[in-house]
Write a protein that holds these residues in place. Structure first.
Motif, mmCIF file in Angstrom:
data_model
loop_
_atom_site.group_PDB
_atom_site.id
_atom_site.type_symbol
_atom_site.label_atom_id
_atom_site.label_comp_id
_atom_site.label_asym_id
_atom_site.label_seq_id
_atom_site.Cartn_x
_atom_site.Cartn_y
_atom_site.Cartn_z
ATOM 1 N N LYS A 30 0.816 -1.210 0.000
ATOM 2 C CA LYS A 30 0.000 0.000 0.000
ATOM 3 C C LYS A 30 0.853 1.266 0.000
ATOM 4 O O LYS A 30 1.888 1.333 0.650
ATOM 5 C CB LYS A 30 -0.944 0.021 1.201
ATOM 6 C CG LYS A 30 -2.038 -0.994 1.099
ATOM 7 C CD LYS A 30 -3.001 -0.895 2.250
ATOM 8 C CE LYS A 30 -4.048 -1.982 2.124
ATOM 9 N NZ LYS A 30 -4.971 -1.965 3.261
ATOM 10 N N TYR A 32 0.359 5.405 0.649
ATOM 11 C CA TYR A 32 -0.517 6.423 1.229
ATOM 12 C C TYR A 32 -0.004 7.795 0.803
ATOM 13 O O TYR A 32 1.089 8.202 1.204
ATOM 14 C CB TYR A 32 -0.520 6.323 2.753
ATOM 15 C CG TYR A 32 -0.994 4.976 3.252
ATOM 16 C CD1 TYR A 32 -2.343 4.737 3.485
ATOM 17 C CD2 TYR A 32 -0.087 3.938 3.477
ATOM 18 C CE1 TYR A 32 -2.777 3.495 3.933
ATOM 19 C CE2 TYR A 32 -0.513 2.701 3.924
ATOM 20 C CZ TYR A 32 -1.857 2.485 4.151
ATOM 21 O OH TYR A 32 -2.280 1.262 4.587
ATOM 22 N N LYS A 34 -0.267 11.625 1.128
ATOM 23 C CA LYS A 34 -0.819 12.622 2.049
ATOM 24 C C LYS A 34 -1.016 13.979 1.392
ATOM 25 O O LYS A 34 -1.948 14.700 1.722
ATOM 26 C CB LYS A 34 0.096 12.762 3.261
ATOM 27 C CG LYS A 34 0.151 11.522 4.110
ATOM 28 C CD LYS A 34 1.061 11.725 5.300
ATOM 29 C CE LYS A 34 1.112 10.475 6.153
ATOM 30 N NZ LYS A 34 2.010 10.651 7.289
ATOM 31 N N PRO A 85 -5.719 10.327 3.393
ATOM 32 C CA PRO A 85 -4.729 9.989 2.355
ATOM 33 C C PRO A 85 -5.367 9.234 1.185
ATOM 34 O O PRO A 85 -6.319 8.491 1.363
ATOM 35 C CB PRO A 85 -3.727 9.087 3.089
ATOM 36 C CG PRO A 85 -3.949 9.332 4.530
ATOM 37 C CD PRO A 85 -5.380 9.734 4.689
ATOM 38 N N VAL A 87 -5.073 6.204 -1.236
ATOM 39 C CA VAL A 87 -4.439 4.903 -1.016
ATOM 40 C C VAL A 87 -4.393 4.124 -2.328
ATOM 41 O O VAL A 87 -5.417 3.886 -2.958
ATOM 42 C CB VAL A 87 -5.185 4.082 0.056
ATOM 43 C CG1 VAL A 87 -4.494 2.736 0.264
ATOM 44 C CG2 VAL A 87 -5.276 4.846 1.362
ATOM 45 N N ASP A 89 -3.582 0.448 -3.457
ATOM 46 C CA ASP A 89 -3.427 -0.807 -2.722
ATOM 47 C C ASP A 89 -3.360 -2.060 -3.587
ATOM 48 O O ASP A 89 -3.178 -3.150 -3.088
ATOM 49 C CB ASP A 89 -4.532 -0.955 -1.683
ATOM 50 C CG ASP A 89 -5.929 -1.023 -2.272
ATOM 51 O OD1 ASP A 89 -6.072 -0.930 -3.505
ATOM 52 O OD2 ASP A 89 -6.888 -1.160 -1.487
ATOM 53 N N GLY A 116 4.113 11.211 1.541
ATOM 54 C CA GLY A 116 3.314 10.154 2.145
ATOM 55 C C GLY A 116 4.174 9.008 2.608
ATOM 56 O O GLY A 116 5.377 9.157 2.834
#
Length: 120
Positions: A30, A32, A34, A85, A87, A89, A116
């Motif tokens: 993953k 993330y 930000k 955030p 994401v 994935d 991130g």
């Protein structure tokens, strides 16, 4: 889940009228995102449009998956900071960035930086 905190700081310079990938999920680890920082730094531009696309695996950037479309004047920096955030994935999911409408001299670009974390 172990995170490599602050390990995202990809910087991409995008030429007028183009779109490029800035980060892609690899091995289902993953990612993330930000924030996204956009800076219109091209020489002689009046303004540019910074665009951000959330692209699931196998999908190219288009108006149907554009999530941000921000006008930036010459020399301006814009911070895009979603409430939560973004994401990525699934292996192959990506965030792409581009420049849209440009006014001024053609020698222009927008710099994009993402911040991130990603899974270790």
């Amino acid at each position: 889940m172990a995170l490599e905190r602050g390990k995202l700081s990809n910087v991409v310079q995008v030429a007028a009228g183009t779109t490029v990938g800035i980060i892609t999920c690899a091995s289902s680890k993953k990612v993330y995102i930000k924030s996204i920082i956009c800076h219109a730094s091209g020489i002689g531009i009046a303004s540019a449009t910074a665009q951000v696309y959330f692209c699931p695996t196998g999908i190219s950037s288009s108006s149907t998956n554009r999530i941000f479309d921000v006008d930036i004047i010459a020399g301006e920096t814009v911070l895009i900071e979603p409430s939560y955030p973004l994401v990525l994935d699934t292996t192959g999911d990506s965030l792409q960035v581009g420049t849209g409408n440009i006014t001024g001299i053609a020698a222009t670009h927008v710099n994009f930086i993402i911040t991130g974390d990603k899974e270790a």
